[in-house]
Scaffold this motif. Structure first.
Motif, mmCIF file in Angstrom:
data_model
loop_
_atom_site.group_PDB
_atom_site.id
_atom_site.type_symbol
_atom_site.label_atom_id
_atom_site.label_comp_id
_atom_site.label_asym_id
_atom_site.label_seq_id
_atom_site.Cartn_x
_atom_site.Cartn_y
_atom_site.Cartn_z
ATOM 1 N N ALA A 109 1.997 9.515 -6.189
ATOM 2 C CA ALA A 109 2.603 10.835 -5.988
ATOM 3 C C ALA A 109 3.669 11.125 -7.035
ATOM 4 C CB ALA A 109 3.197 10.919 -4.585
ATOM 5 N N LEU A 110 4.317 10.084 -7.530
ATOM 6 C CA LEU A 110 5.374 10.244 -8.529
ATOM 7 C C LEU A 110 4.857 10.164 -9.959
ATOM 8 C CD1 LEU A 110 8.015 7.909 -6.835
ATOM 9 C CD2 LEU A 110 8.241 10.388 -7.104
ATOM 10 N N ASP A 111 3.548 9.937 -10.116
ATOM 11 C CA ASP A 111 2.944 9.727 -11.432
ATOM 12 C C ASP A 111 3.590 8.530 -12.133
ATOM 13 O OD1 ASP A 111 0.977 10.428 -13.302
ATOM 14 O OD2 ASP A 111 2.423 11.511 -14.538
ATOM 15 N N LEU A 112 3.872 7.498 -11.340
ATOM 16 C CA LEU A 112 4.477 6.268 -11.844
ATOM 17 C C LEU A 112 3.520 5.109 -11.579
ATOM 18 C CD1 LEU A 112 7.031 4.638 -12.846
ATOM 19 C CD2 LEU A 112 7.675 4.470 -10.416
ATOM 20 N N PRO A 113 3.119 4.333 -12.582
ATOM 21 C CA PRO A 113 2.242 3.186 -12.324
ATOM 22 C C PRO A 113 2.919 2.173 -11.413
ATOM 23 C CG PRO A 113 2.274 3.719 -14.667
ATOM 24 C CD PRO A 113 3.395 4.504 -14.023
ATOM 25 N N VAL A 114 2.353 1.957 -10.235
ATOM 26 C CA VAL A 114 2.872 0.985 -9.274
ATOM 27 C C VAL A 114 1.727 0.072 -8.869
ATOM 28 C CG1 VAL A 114 3.903 0.626 -7.004
ATOM 29 C CG2 VAL A 114 4.636 2.566 -8.400
ATOM 30 N N LEU A 115 1.976 -1.220 -8.924
ATOM 31 C CA LEU A 115 0.975 -2.212 -8.561
ATOM 32 C C LEU A 115 1.515 -3.096 -7.457
ATOM 33 C CD1 LEU A 115 -1.783 -3.621 -9.263
ATOM 34 C CD2 LEU A 115 -0.450 -5.122 -10.758
ATOM 35 N N ARG A 116 0.753 -3.250 -6.384
ATOM 36 C CA ARG A 116 1.142 -4.233 -5.377
ATOM 37 C C ARG A 116 0.767 -5.611 -5.903
ATOM 38 N NH1 ARG A 116 -2.289 -3.070 -0.018
ATOM 39 N NH2 ARG A 116 -1.564 -5.172 0.490
ATOM 40 N N VAL A 117 1.617 -6.575 -5.704
ATOM 41 C CA VAL A 117 1.480 -7.877 -6.346
ATOM 42 C C VAL A 117 0.204 -8.603 -5.939
ATOM 43 C CG1 VAL A 117 2.733 -9.202 -4.582
ATOM 44 C CG2 VAL A 117 2.819 -9.938 -6.993
ATOM 45 N N ASP A 118 -0.327 -8.293 -4.749
ATOM 46 C CA ASP A 118 -1.488 -9.028 -4.261
ATOM 47 C C ASP A 118 -2.828 -8.403 -4.629
ATOM 48 O OD1 ASP A 118 -0.836 -6.920 -2.613
ATOM 49 O OD2 ASP A 118 -1.080 -8.004 -0.730
ATOM 50 N N ARG A 119 -2.830 -7.259 -5.326
ATOM 51 C CA ARG A 119 -4.112 -6.640 -5.662
ATOM 52 C C ARG A 119 -4.933 -7.486 -6.636
ATOM 53 N NH1 ARG A 119 -6.626 -2.004 -4.746
ATOM 54 N NH2 ARG A 119 -4.820 -0.994 -3.770
ATOM 55 N N PRO A 120 -4.369 -7.983 -7.751
ATOM 56 C CA PRO A 120 -5.175 -8.850 -8.613
ATOM 57 C C PRO A 120 -5.651 -10.111 -7.895
ATOM 58 C CG PRO A 120 -3.270 -8.023 -9.803
ATOM 59 C CD PRO A 120 -3.062 -7.657 -8.357
ATOM 60 N N ALA A 149 0.830 -1.208 0.000
ATOM 61 C CA ALA A 149 0.000 0.000 0.000
ATOM 62 C C ALA A 149 0.861 1.253 0.000
ATOM 63 C CB ALA A 149 -0.932 -0.001 1.211
ATOM 64 N N VAL A 150 1.960 1.221 0.736
ATOM 65 C CA VAL A 150 2.883 2.361 0.769
ATOM 66 C C VAL A 150 3.482 2.591 -0.618
ATOM 67 C CG1 VAL A 150 5.082 3.171 1.713
ATOM 68 C CG2 VAL A 150 3.403 2.086 3.213
ATOM 69 N N ALA A 151 3.824 1.501 -1.306
ATOM 70 C CA ALA A 151 4.404 1.623 -2.638
ATOM 71 C C ALA A 151 3.401 2.204 -3.631
ATOM 72 C CB ALA A 151 4.898 0.262 -3.122
ATOM 73 N N GLU A 152 2.152 1.751 -3.568
ATOM 74 C CA GLU A 152 1.144 2.284 -4.476
ATOM 75 C C GLU A 152 0.924 3.782 -4.249
ATOM 76 O OE1 GLU A 152 -1.658 -1.508 -5.699
ATOM 77 O OE2 GLU A 152 -2.395 -0.105 -4.178
ATOM 78 N N ALA A 153 0.870 4.185 -2.980
ATOM 79 C CA ALA A 153 0.674 5.604 -2.664
ATOM 80 C C ALA A 153 1.852 6.437 -3.165
ATOM 81 C CB ALA A 153 0.487 5.789 -1.161
ATOM 82 N N ALA A 154 3.056 5.927 -2.990
ATOM 83 C CA ALA A 154 4.238 6.654 -3.455
ATOM 84 C C ALA A 154 4.255 6.742 -4.971
ATOM 85 C CB ALA A 154 5.504 5.970 -2.955
#
Length: 256
Positions: free
Chosen positions: A84-95, A76-81
């Motif tokens: 903020a950076l306008d970088l697509p970030v996906l946590r592996v467990d979301r799908p 969750a921290v990675a997705e939020a960051a």
């Protein structure tokens, strides 16, 4: 290029192997930061927000089109960051969480690290809310499994979680068993092998679904091969979702 943010080096060959099977030709870059999990376990995931943001900024500077965070604790921290950076970030467990919610209303989470339990339960609640569904989530920490993993006894760790998963399955009161960490993904194959009739709850792990979804975020849809059952998690690379990406309409393990 897809960058993978790991908190253990053992995940590198796992995702390289999945890439070769499902997304041949997709360039991967692995960023291994074990200290992030250690800090998050001691002080909570928010304590590593600055360090995670720095790692993601560095990945973007090195040419990452998207990032897959393979650690459930800091996902969750990675997705939020990333947002903020306008970088697509996906946590592996979301799908995987989306698939669990689609499978039914009774979900059991198995984990070996306590710091993973709350983030996983919160993710499932968010996916259920997005689907307009009500689910009951029961989270269990498998005693002693992480100690075995840290001691290098990966087989002992997987065996302990597999025993817990069989107990949950045999109780007959859950629709989906969620394996909360990449390190215990092998349990899904183990339970599939001893299920003669294919009945009982679906047992879900995160690596394959997560990598396929992240490959889509790079704009590399052509890399992704369909699963044997025809299901492919599909995400579109825009900024409308919680991680700088949204689930596209159409096929997949997405929610209906």
């Amino acid at each position: 290029m897809l960058t993978l943010l790991h908190t253990s080096p053992v995940h590198v060959p796992v995702f390289d192997g999945l890439r070769d099977q499902d997304a041949a030709g997709l360039p991967l870059r692995h960023l291994v930061r074990p200290e992030l999990l250690a800090m998050a376990r001691e002080s909570g995931p928010d304590a590593v927000a600055e360090e995670v943001a720095g790692a993601l900024a560095g990945a973007a500077g090195d040419g990452a089109a998207a990032v897959l965070c393979t650690c459930s604790t800091i996902g969750a921290v990675a997705e939020a960051a990333g947002a903020a950076l306008d970088l697509p970030v996906l946590r592996v467990d979301r799908p995987m969480a989306a698939a669990a919610v689609a499978a039914g209303t009774r979900i059991t989470v198995l984990a070996t690290v306590e710091s993973t339990l709350a983030p996983t339960a919160e993710l499932l609640a968010a996916e259920a809310d997005r689907a307009g569904r009500t689910v009951r989530v029961r989270a269990e920490l498998v005693p002693g499994a992480w100690d075995r993993y840290e001691a290098g006894d990966t087989e002992g760790c997987v065996a302990a979680v597999a025993a817990a998963a069989r107990r949950v399955r045999d109780a007959g009161d859950t629709d989906a068993i969620v394996l909360a960490q990449v390190s215990i993904a092998a349990v899904a194959d183990r339970l599939a092998a001893d299920a003669a009739d294919g009945g009982g709850p679906v047992v879900l792990s995160s690596p394959r679904h997560g990598l396929r979804a992240a490959a889509r975020l790079t704009g590399g849809a052509a890399y992704v091969q369909g699963a044997s059952d025809g299901s492919v998690t599909t995400w579109a690379a825009d900024r409308s979702g919680p991680c700088g990406a949204r689930r596209a309409t159409g096929s997949g393990v997405g929610l209906s």
